[in-house]
Motif scaffolding. Structure first.
Motif, PDB file in Angstrom:
ATOM      1  N   ASN A 179     -27.807  -3.908   1.365  1.00 37.73           N
ATOM      2  CA  ASN A 179     -27.700  -5.238   1.988  1.00 37.73           C
ATOM      3  C   ASN A 179     -27.463  -5.163   3.482  1.00 37.73           C
TER       4      ASN A 179
ATOM      5  N   ARG B 258     -28.293  -3.920   7.577  1.00 43.21           N
ATOM      6  CA  ARG B 258     -29.442  -4.181   8.454  1.00 43.21           C
ATOM      7  C   ARG B 258     -30.582  -3.185   8.160  1.00 43.21           C
TER       8      ARG B 258
ATOM      9  N   ARG C  62     -22.631  -2.575  -2.327  1.00 43.92           N
ATOM     10  CA  ARG C  62     -21.204  -2.316  -2.485  1.00 43.92           C
ATOM     11  C   ARG C  62     -20.709  -2.393  -3.940  1.00 43.92           C
TER      12      ARG C  62
ATOM     13  N   LEU D 189     -21.714   0.881  -5.470  1.00 42.81           N
ATOM     14  CA  LEU D 189     -21.370   2.082  -4.724  1.00 42.81           C
ATOM     15  C   LEU D 189     -20.446   1.699  -3.575  1.00 42.81           C
TER      16      LEU D 189
ATOM     17  N   ASP E 188     -15.150   3.217  -0.594  1.00 36.96           N
ATOM     18  CA  ASP E 188     -13.696   3.407  -0.690  1.00 36.96           C
ATOM     19  C   ASP E 188     -13.271   4.015  -2.018  1.00 36.96           C
TER      20      ASP E 188
ATOM     21  N   ALA F 114     -27.768   4.950   3.586  1.00 40.86           N
ATOM     22  CA  ALA F 114     -27.670   4.129   4.807  1.00 40.86           C
ATOM     23  C   ALA F 114     -26.338   3.398   4.887  1.00 40.86           C
ATOM     24  N   ALA F 115     -25.532   3.390   3.818  1.00 36.57           N
ATOM     25  CA  ALA F 115     -24.235   2.696   3.863  1.00 36.57           C
ATOM     26  C   ALA F 115     -23.297   3.451   4.794  1.00 36.57           C
TER      27      ALA F 115
ATOM     28  N   THR G  80     -19.781   0.751  10.004  1.00 32.12           N
ATOM     29  CA  THR G  80     -20.450   0.770  11.308  1.00 32.12           C
ATOM     30  C   THR G  80     -19.660   0.037  12.394  1.00 32.12           C
TER      31      THR G  80
ATOM     32  N   ARG H  84     -14.681   7.016   4.732  1.00 26.45           N
ATOM     33  CA  ARG H  84     -15.866   6.213   4.406  1.00 26.45           C
ATOM     34  C   ARG H  84     -17.163   6.880   4.857  1.00 26.45           C
TER      35      ARG H  84
ATOM     36  N   VAL I 148     -28.414   8.803   6.855  1.00 28.74           N
ATOM     37  CA  VAL I 148     -28.673   8.159   8.148  1.00 28.74           C
ATOM     38  C   VAL I 148     -27.478   8.430   9.062  1.00 28.74           C
ATOM     39  N   SER I 149     -27.758   8.915  10.269  1.00 31.49           N
ATOM     40  CA  SER I 149     -26.690   9.229  11.211  1.00 31.49           C
ATOM     41  C   SER I 149     -27.021   8.641  12.590  1.00 31.49           C
ATOM     42  N   THR I 150     -26.346   9.102  13.592  1.00 29.50           N
ATOM     43  CA  THR I 150     -26.297   8.345  14.848  1.00 29.50           C
ATOM     44  C   THR I 150     -26.277   9.247  16.083  1.00 29.50           C
TER      45      THR I 150
ATOM     46  N   TYR J 132     -15.764   7.036  15.216  1.00 30.81           N
ATOM     47  CA  TYR J 132     -16.996   6.737  14.462  1.00 30.81           C
ATOM     48  C   TYR J 132     -17.930   7.939  14.509  1.00 30.81           C
TER      49      TYR J 132
ATOM     50  N   THR K 219     -30.435   7.938  14.593  1.00 30.55           N
ATOM     51  CA  THR K 219     -31.081   6.850  15.317  1.00 30.55           C
ATOM     52  C   THR K 219     -30.069   6.195  16.252  1.00 30.55           C
ATOM     53  N   THR K 220     -30.502   5.191  17.025  1.00 35.29           N
ATOM     54  CA  THR K 220     -29.592   4.550  17.987  1.00 35.29           C
ATOM     55  C   THR K 220     -29.838   3.034  18.051  1.00 35.29           C
ATOM     56  N   TRP K 221     -28.857   2.311  18.482  1.00 35.25           N
ATOM     57  CA  TRP K 221     -28.934   0.914  18.911  1.00 35.25           C
ATOM     58  C   TRP K 221     -29.863   0.079  18.016  1.00 35.25           C
TER      59      TRP K 221
HETATM   60  N1  LIG Z   1     -26.175  -0.210  13.916  1.00 34.34           N
HETATM   61  C1  LIG Z   1     -26.515   0.744  14.776  1.00 34.34           C
HETATM   62  O1  LIG Z   1     -26.735   0.498  15.969  1.00 34.34           O
HETATM   63  C2  LIG Z   1     -26.678   2.164  14.295  1.00 34.34           C
HETATM   64  C3  LIG Z   1     -27.039   3.142  15.222  1.00 34.34           C
HETATM   65  C4  LIG Z   1     -27.195   4.447  14.770  1.00 34.34           C
HETATM   66  C5  LIG Z   1     -27.008   4.757  13.440  1.00 34.34           C
HETATM   67  N2  LIG Z   1     -26.634   3.780  12.564  1.00 34.34           N
HETATM   68  C6  LIG Z   1     -26.453   4.147  11.152  1.00 34.34           C
HETATM   69  O2  LIG Z   1     -27.456   3.472  10.418  1.00 34.34           O
HETATM   70  C7  LIG Z   1     -26.974   3.171   9.099  1.00 34.34           C
HETATM   71  C8  LIG Z   1     -27.217   1.717   8.782  1.00 34.34           C
HETATM   72  O3  LIG Z   1     -26.492   0.927   9.721  1.00 34.34           O
HETATM   73  P1  LIG Z   1     -26.712  -0.648   9.823  1.00 34.34           P
HETATM   74  O4  LIG Z   1     -26.925  -0.960  11.258  1.00 34.34           O
HETATM   75  O5  LIG Z   1     -27.715  -1.087   8.817  1.00 34.34           O
HETATM   76  O6  LIG Z   1     -25.255  -1.136   9.443  1.00 34.34           O
HETATM   77  P2  LIG Z   1     -24.750  -2.389   8.611  1.00 34.34           P
HETATM   78  O7  LIG Z   1     -25.669  -3.541   8.785  1.00 34.34           O
HETATM   79  O8  LIG Z   1     -23.309  -2.516   8.976  1.00 34.34           O
HETATM   80  O9  LIG Z   1     -24.889  -1.893   7.123  1.00 34.34           O
HETATM   81  C9  LIG Z   1     -24.005  -0.964   6.577  1.00 34.34           C
HETATM   82  C10 LIG Z   1     -24.015  -1.105   5.098  1.00 34.34           C
HETATM   83  O10 LIG Z   1     -22.965  -0.281   4.591  1.00 34.34           O
HETATM   84  C11 LIG Z   1     -22.235  -1.018   3.654  1.00 34.34           C
HETATM   85  N3  LIG Z   1     -20.831  -0.685   3.635  1.00 34.34           N
HETATM   86  C12 LIG Z   1     -19.935  -0.743   4.637  1.00 34.34           C
HETATM   87  N4  LIG Z   1     -18.714  -0.395   4.196  1.00 34.34           N
HETATM   88  C13 LIG Z   1     -18.864  -0.127   2.886  1.00 34.34           C
HETATM   89  C14 LIG Z   1     -17.978   0.283   1.882  1.00 34.34           C
HETATM   90  N5  LIG Z   1     -16.675   0.503   2.134  1.00 34.34           N
HETATM   91  N6  LIG Z   1     -18.457   0.457   0.627  1.00 34.34           N
HETATM   92  C15 LIG Z   1     -19.767   0.246   0.366  1.00 34.34           C
HETATM   93  N7  LIG Z   1     -20.662  -0.147   1.285  1.00 34.34           N
HETATM   94  C16 LIG Z   1     -20.204  -0.322   2.529  1.00 34.34           C
HETATM   95  C17 LIG Z   1     -22.342  -2.462   4.054  1.00 34.34           C
HETATM   96  O11 LIG Z   1     -22.145  -3.231   2.894  1.00 34.34           O
HETATM   97  P3  LIG Z   1     -21.946  -4.823   2.922  1.00 34.34           P
HETATM   98  O12 LIG Z   1     -23.345  -5.360   3.124  1.00 34.34           O
HETATM   99  O13 LIG Z   1     -21.393  -5.125   1.576  1.00 34.34           O
HETATM  100  O14 LIG Z   1     -21.008  -5.094   4.043  1.00 34.34           O
HETATM  101  C18 LIG Z   1     -23.766  -2.524   4.597  1.00 34.34           C
HETATM  102  O15 LIG Z   1     -24.668  -2.814   3.569  1.00 34.34           O
HETATM  103  C19 LIG Z   1     -25.508   3.614   9.079  1.00 34.34           C
HETATM  104  O16 LIG Z   1     -25.442   4.892   8.507  1.00 34.34           O
HETATM  105  C20 LIG Z   1     -25.129   3.695  10.544  1.00 34.34           C
HETATM  106  O17 LIG Z   1     -24.091   4.629  10.758  1.00 34.34           O
HETATM  107  C21 LIG Z   1     -26.470   2.482  12.961  1.00 34.34           C
END
Ligand SMILES: NC(=O)c1ccc[n+]([C@@H]2O[C@H](COP(=O)([O-])OP(=O)(O)OC[C@H]3O[C@@H](n4cnc5c(N)ncnc54)[C@H](OP(=O)(O)O)[C@@H]3O)[C@@H](O)[C@H]2O)c1
Length: 308
Positions: free
Chosen positions: A9, A11, A36, A39, A42, A64-65, A68, A83, A105-107, A133, A160-162
């Protein structure tokens, strides 16, 4: 081929599910969306993830969870490690035990961002996170690599980034809304100009991941260690450059004043140089330039901020 996505769910998770639904290798059952309730980072253990794998029978897990909220991670580094680090390790143990491939997925935040030679970070550059982080994400990379490599086939690591993309409430939308407030107040908008990265649209990133799966290039050969991929839209921008492009394409006429990271204190210290050197995709085509990608996001952005 059945692919399971954690954080389905989120992004990126929702973009992955959409791309996988259209992918040529996806069968009639479609991708497996783990969010969530199934899976929880926590509470999961290698056993509970193993039971999930036994139930849904994926051949590949895309993890991808993550937690963030970078400022939240800075306030509670132990929770961040659990986490984003230990939970990734438990998922990897389950995948290795069940003979299932894993990509994590990492950053860019695994790097310190101190680089000044104008070159993006490559997969073999030394990691050195400067905030909790980034440290927690690096721990996830390490634990996934150890568990999967012990099982014979290392993980894919997708840095990936941003990220921005549906469902919005992302950097472009926050900037557009802040610009409208600034205009109402008769003020310019102040945006950080000394933090540079690669804005990346989640639908493009999801397509690149699908291409890697389809071409059998996501996961390393047995015994080869992790396959590290840097996947970003081409080019780079400071936060202020990106904000100017948002306002230009969304036709919002508000001046932007450059400020420094030091003028914008926050709990987490972001790496100043958040630029990744993209790794080649099997097609030989790099992901498109970030401005072109952003053009596809503009109609949804305008609808969201105008309510039409
Ligand atoms: N955003 C960025 O700019 C960025 C940049 C580089 C790398 N990344 C990486 O890309 C990946 C995807 O990021 P995103 O931008 O899609 O982030 P996001 O929109 O915050 O999505 C993260 C997902 O992880 C889930 N999550 C968070 N805490 C959780 C928990 N305690 N238990 C189970 N699920 C949990 C969230 O569930 P809910 O929907 O239930 O909240 C959400 O579905 C991540 O690995 C992130 O580190 C992100």
């Amino acid at each position: 081929m059945r692919v399971a996505v954690t954080g389905a769910n989120g992004r990126l998770g929702r973009a992955l599910i959409e791309a996988l639904e259209e992918a040529p290798f996806t069968g009639p059952m479609g991708p497996i969306a783990w969010s969530r309730p199934e899976l929880d980072l926590d509470t999961l253990t290698a056993d509970t993830v193993g039971a999930l794998i036994a139930r849904d029978r994926p051949e590949l897990v895309l993890h991808a969870a993550a937690w963030t909220d970078v400022d939240g991670c800075a306030r509670d580094p132990e929770l961040a490690l659990r986490r984003n680090g230990e939970a990734t390790g438990a998922i990897a143990h389950a995948c290795a035990a069940e003979g299932v491939d894993l990509a994590v997925v990492s950053t860019n935040e695994v790097f310190d961002g101190e680089r000044t030679d104008g070159v993006g970070y490559g997969p073999h550059d030394a990691t050195n996170p400067i905030n909790p982080y980034g440290a927690s994400k690096r721990r996830g990379e390490e634990l996934a690599t150890a568990a999967m490599s012990a099982g014979g086939r290392g993980p894919g690591i997708l840095r990936t980034t941003w990220l921005y993309g549906p469902p919005g409430n992302d950097f472009p939308e926050k900037i557009a809304r802040a610009a409208l407030r600034a205009r109402d107040a008769g003020q310019p908008l102040r945006v950080v100009a000394d933090e540079v990265g690669s804005p990346t649209w989640t639908p493009d990133l999801a397509d690149a991941i699908v291409e890697l799966i389809w071409e059998d290039a996501l996961i390393p050969e047995p015994g080869a260690g992790p396959a590290v991929h840097h996947l970003v839209n081409a080019g780079r921008a400071s936060r202020a450059d990106w904000a100017r492009e948002v306002l230009r394409q969304a036709r919002i006429d508000v001046p932007i004043v450059d400020i420094g990271l030091a003028d914008f204190p926050r709990a987490s210290t972001p790496p100043r140089w958040a630029v990744l050197e993209p790794t080649p995709l099997p097609s030989g085509e790099p992901m498109r330039p970030w401005r072109d990608a952003f053009a596809h996001a503009v109609p949804a952005l305008v609808r969201s901020i105008t309510g039409r």
